[in-house]
Design a protein around this motif. Structure first.
Motif, PDB file in Angstrom:
ATOM      1  N   TYR A   1      -7.252  -4.418  -0.251  1.00 19.87           N
ATOM      2  CA  TYR A   1      -6.039  -4.839  -0.978  1.00 19.87           C
ATOM      3  C   TYR A   1      -5.894  -6.356  -0.953  1.00 19.87           C
ATOM      4  CZ  TYR A   1      -3.378  -0.848  -2.666  1.00 19.87           C
ATOM      5  OH  TYR A   1      -2.925   0.210  -3.420  1.00 19.87           O
TER       6      TYR A   1
ATOM      7  N   ARG B   1      -5.967  -0.361 -10.191  1.00 19.94           N
ATOM      8  CA  ARG B   1      -6.269  -0.223  -8.778  1.00 19.94           C
ATOM      9  C   ARG B   1      -5.422   0.880  -8.170  1.00 19.94           C
ATOM     10  NH1 ARG B   1      -3.760  -4.827  -6.012  1.00 19.94           N
ATOM     11  NH2 ARG B   1      -2.006  -3.400  -6.000  1.00 19.94           N
TER      12      ARG B   1
ATOM     13  N   LEU C   1      -8.919  -0.343   3.872  1.00 21.04           N
ATOM     14  CA  LEU C   1      -7.975  -0.338   2.758  1.00 21.04           C
ATOM     15  C   LEU C   1      -7.143  -1.610   2.733  1.00 21.04           C
ATOM     16  CD1 LEU C   1      -6.819   1.242   0.368  1.00 21.04           C
ATOM     17  CD2 LEU C   1      -5.201   2.322   1.948  1.00 21.04           C
TER      18      LEU C   1
ATOM     19  N   VAL D   1      -9.920   0.999  -4.532  1.00 17.27           N
ATOM     20  CA  VAL D   1      -9.318  -0.330  -4.375  1.00 17.27           C
ATOM     21  C   VAL D   1      -9.978  -1.332  -5.306  1.00 17.27           C
ATOM     22  CG1 VAL D   1      -8.735  -2.141  -2.718  1.00 17.27           C
ATOM     23  CG2 VAL D   1      -8.830   0.236  -1.981  1.00 17.27           C
TER      24      VAL D   1
ATOM     25  N   ILE E   1       0.838  -1.206   0.000  1.00 22.40           N
ATOM     26  CA  ILE E   1       0.000   0.000   0.000  1.00 22.40           C
ATOM     27  C   ILE E   1       0.871   1.253   0.000  1.00 22.40           C
ATOM     28  CG2 ILE E   1      -1.708   1.301   1.327  1.00 22.40           C
ATOM     29  CD1 ILE E   1      -2.816  -1.346   2.327  1.00 22.40           C
TER      30      ILE E   1
ATOM     31  N   THR F   1      -5.086   3.488  -4.354  1.00 25.35           N
ATOM     32  CA  THR F   1      -5.447   3.529  -2.940  1.00 25.35           C
ATOM     33  C   THR F   1      -6.758   4.271  -2.711  1.00 25.35           C
ATOM     34  OG1 THR F   1      -4.055   5.504  -2.711  1.00 25.35           O
ATOM     35  CG2 THR F   1      -3.062   3.378  -2.180  1.00 25.35           C
TER      36      THR F   1
END
Length: 303
Positions: free
Chosen positions: A162, A252, A158, A257, A60, A254
């Protein structure tokens, strides 16, 4: 006027060098990210969820840095394209966001060329201008740049998103989904298996309960090697014929997602005909049913 022209010439050179360096770093980080994601998928496959949850934060953070580099690259290209507006000693309002964002972010990155750009911008517009950009007193620095340079840990949502996207990309069944078993045929509303009335009359079954035989179109049991192969590379039969028009799905990020393909803010989903066509696809080795054979013979006669 000569010193100003000299600074502008040096600034153009450093902007070009910064753009080249930013692109190279993005390509390097992208390759490293693929290796890390493959390792995350292996951890999820082996059930090491805690380890994957901790290590995915590195992915990330790498993606956040890559997104920051993309924005800084665009700002450098903007300044290079509008270099004519930088001849004055006063910053043009149309370039203020780009210039102050570069000044704000340059010391917090590993790109040495950006540091050189920042130094030249400081010589051109003065110390007070640089201090205002570093403190972001007037809020001219892009809010996304400020957010991506923050040191706050990623949120649980998040991290979860992911892990789900990595598992989906590498064909890993995570989170584990419960497998539903189809209900047997000849079952009434009360859940009791019904007897075949006709079978008792002709004595074929002696009044015993008769369950429906599995349909001939049921998929044959795959070996372990075939299951791993299908999971790694989907069979072409499932995908159906290739369309002459292809759409590259969004990447994709942040901020997004779970990217989806949209057209005028409307998500593109397969229609009922496409879903029915996909559901009629038979795996290799399956025996076609009678209706399928009749349909094929009719097509041959027409031909």
């Amino acid at each position: 006027m000569a010193p100003t022209t000299s600074i502008l010439t040096k600034l153009k050179v450093q902007l070009k060098l910064a753009i080249a360096r930013l692109r190279m770093v993005q390509q390097r980080d992208e390759q490293m990210g693929k290796t890390q994601q493959r390792a995350m998928a292996q951890l999820l496959e082996s059930g090491k969820i805690d380890s994957a949850t901790i290590r995915v934060e590195n992915i990330i953070r790498s993606d956040i840095t890559t997104e920051l580099h993309e924005m800084l690259e665009l700002y450098c290209e903007l300044l290079l394209a509008r270099a004519g507006l930088m001849e004055s000693s006063v910053c043009d309002p149309g370039l203020e966001e780009a210039i102050k964002s570069i000044i704000y972010a340059a010391p917090k990155t590993e790109i040495k060329e950006l540091a050189a750009v920042r130094q030249l911008l400081g010589e051109k517009y003065g110390k007070e201008f640089v201090l205002a950009a570093m403190d972001n007193t007037d809020g001219k620095v892009n809010a996304k740049v400020v957010k991506k340079l923050s040191v706050e840990p990623p949120s649980k949502e998040l991290v979860q998103g992911y892990l789900e996207e990595i598992a989906r990309a590498y064909g890993v069944d995570w989170p584990k989904r419960e497998k539903t078993t189809p209900a047997p045929d000849f079952v009434d509303d009360a859940g009791v298996e019904k007897e075949d009335d006709d079978a008792g009359d002709d004595g074929g079954s002696g009044g015993q309960k008769i369950l429906a035989e599995p349909p001939l179109t049921a998929a044959r049991k795959l070996s372990k090697g075939e299951e791993e192969l299908n999971r790694a590379t989907p069979p072409r039969e499932i995908a159906g014929p290739r369309s002459p028009v292809t759409v590259t799905p969004p990447r994709r990020t942040t901020d997004n997602v779970h990217p989806k393909i949209t057209l005028d803010s409307v998500e593109l989903k397969p229609n009922k005909k496409m879903e029915q066509a996909a559901s009629r696809k038979e795996p290799d080795g399956a025996v076609p049913d009678i209706s399928d054979l009749e349909r094929r013979f009719a097509a041959l006669k027409k031909g």
